[in-house]
Write an enzyme that holds these catalytic residues in place. Structure first.
Site, PDB file in Angstrom:
ATOM      1  N   ASP A 106       0.845  -1.196   0.000  1.00 42.41           N
ATOM      2  CA  ASP A 106       0.000   0.000   0.000  1.00 42.41           C
ATOM      3  C   ASP A 106       0.882   1.249   0.000  1.00 42.41           C
ATOM      4  O   ASP A 106       2.051   1.204   0.422  1.00 42.41           O
ATOM      5  CB  ASP A 106      -0.882   0.026   1.257  1.00 42.41           C
ATOM      6  CG  ASP A 106      -1.863  -1.135   1.287  1.00 42.41           C
ATOM      7  OD1 ASP A 106      -2.163  -1.696   0.217  1.00 42.41           O
ATOM      8  OD2 ASP A 106      -2.309  -1.491   2.393  1.00 42.41           O
TER       9      ASP A 106
HETATM   10  N1  URA Z   1      -1.169  -5.966   3.709  1.00 38.35           N
HETATM   11  C1  URA Z   1      -1.676  -4.711   3.740  1.00 38.35           C
HETATM   12  O1  URA Z   1      -2.732  -4.465   4.311  1.00 38.35           O
HETATM   13  N2  URA Z   1      -0.969  -3.736   3.136  1.00 38.35           N
HETATM   14  C2  URA Z   1       0.212  -3.928   2.524  1.00 38.35           C
HETATM   15  O2  URA Z   1       0.808  -2.988   1.999  1.00 38.35           O
HETATM   16  C3  URA Z   1       0.728  -5.235   2.506  1.00 38.35           C
HETATM   17  C4  URA Z   1       0.028  -6.244   3.097  1.00 38.35           C
END
Ligand code: URA
Length: 240
Positions: A106
């Protein structure tokens, strides 16, 4: 012995097209082991031959694998017209056509991102079938209880029907708000949704490992380096 056409290799290694390579051959700018190349289709052994352009040796690797320490605020994508992406952080020396992040973090997640142009390798490390763990440190809003760990480690079924495979969870701070979590799949916002399903909230997330390979502590945020063949093995052993 791995043999490839010279025009294919040079066109894949940077910003040249095959037509550019033909033109360079015509102008006698390319040598193979010291001899001028006269045929752009000539095959070379990438493990032992030396190819030079205007006298400068060229790196002939078929694929490139880069470890990047992703900062927050950067999008995990190959290109975006409006936002800076992880591929934009790759320095010129490693740039080539077709680079992409093997698995997305993310925008607000930090840590280990593997950037490559090898689609088959990316598929291998991302497929849950191959059980290649990705390890994260999550900072939570509330302390995590033992009952929550049991639920997360069993595998979760969300009300919307999403099934998460069993994770491995370990508390790593005295206040029970920092945890290490290992998962073998990469569903959208997976870790945030897993903790939300047990009534908690992720306030910070950092990926520390892919397979058994740890993010190099010498890499500051935003920096990257190429992986060695033995480091690649640590992410995905040949048998996986
Ligand atoms: N899980 C998430 O919620 N975000 C990420 O960036 C990676 C794994």
């Amino acid at each position: 012995m791995e043999k490839e056409r010279i025009d294919k290799l040079l066109a894949g290694a940077g910003t040249l097209s095959r037509k550019d390579v033909k033109e360079m051959v015509r102008r006698k700018r390319i040598t193979l082991n010291g001899e001028t190349v006269t045929d752009a289709g000539q095959k070379i052994d990438i493990s032992s031959d030396t190819v030079c352009v205007d006298g400068t040796p060229i790196a002939l690797k078929k694929y490139i694998y880069i470890m990047l320490h992703k900062p927050a605020g950067i999008v995990s994508a190959s290109n975006s017209t409006s936002e800076k992406t992880v591929v934009d952080l790759v320095p010129e020396a490693f740039r080539r056509a077709g680079l992409f992040p093997a698995g997305r973090l993310d925008k607000d997640t930090t840590g280990f991102v593997l950037i490559t142009d090898d689609g088959a390798f990316a598929h291998r490390i991302l497929s849950p079938k191959n059980h290649i763990e990705k390890t994260y440190v999550a900072t939570l809003q509330s302390p995590l209880g033992d009952a929550d760990i049991v639920i997360l480690e069993k595998g979760l079924l969300l009300r919307d029907g999403t099934q998460f495979l069993p994770a491995s969870v370990k508390i790593i701070s005295e206040d029970n708000k920092q945890v290490q979590i290992k998962i073998c799949e990469g569903k959208y916002h997976q870790i945030k949704r897993m903790f939300s399903a047990v009534g908690n909230c992720v306030v910070a997330l950092h990926r520390t490992h892919m397979g058994t390979l740890e993010l190099d502590s010498a890499l500051p945020q935003g920096a990257c380096r190429e992986l060695t063949p033995s480091e690649l093995e640590q992410i995905a052993p040949k048998s996986s």
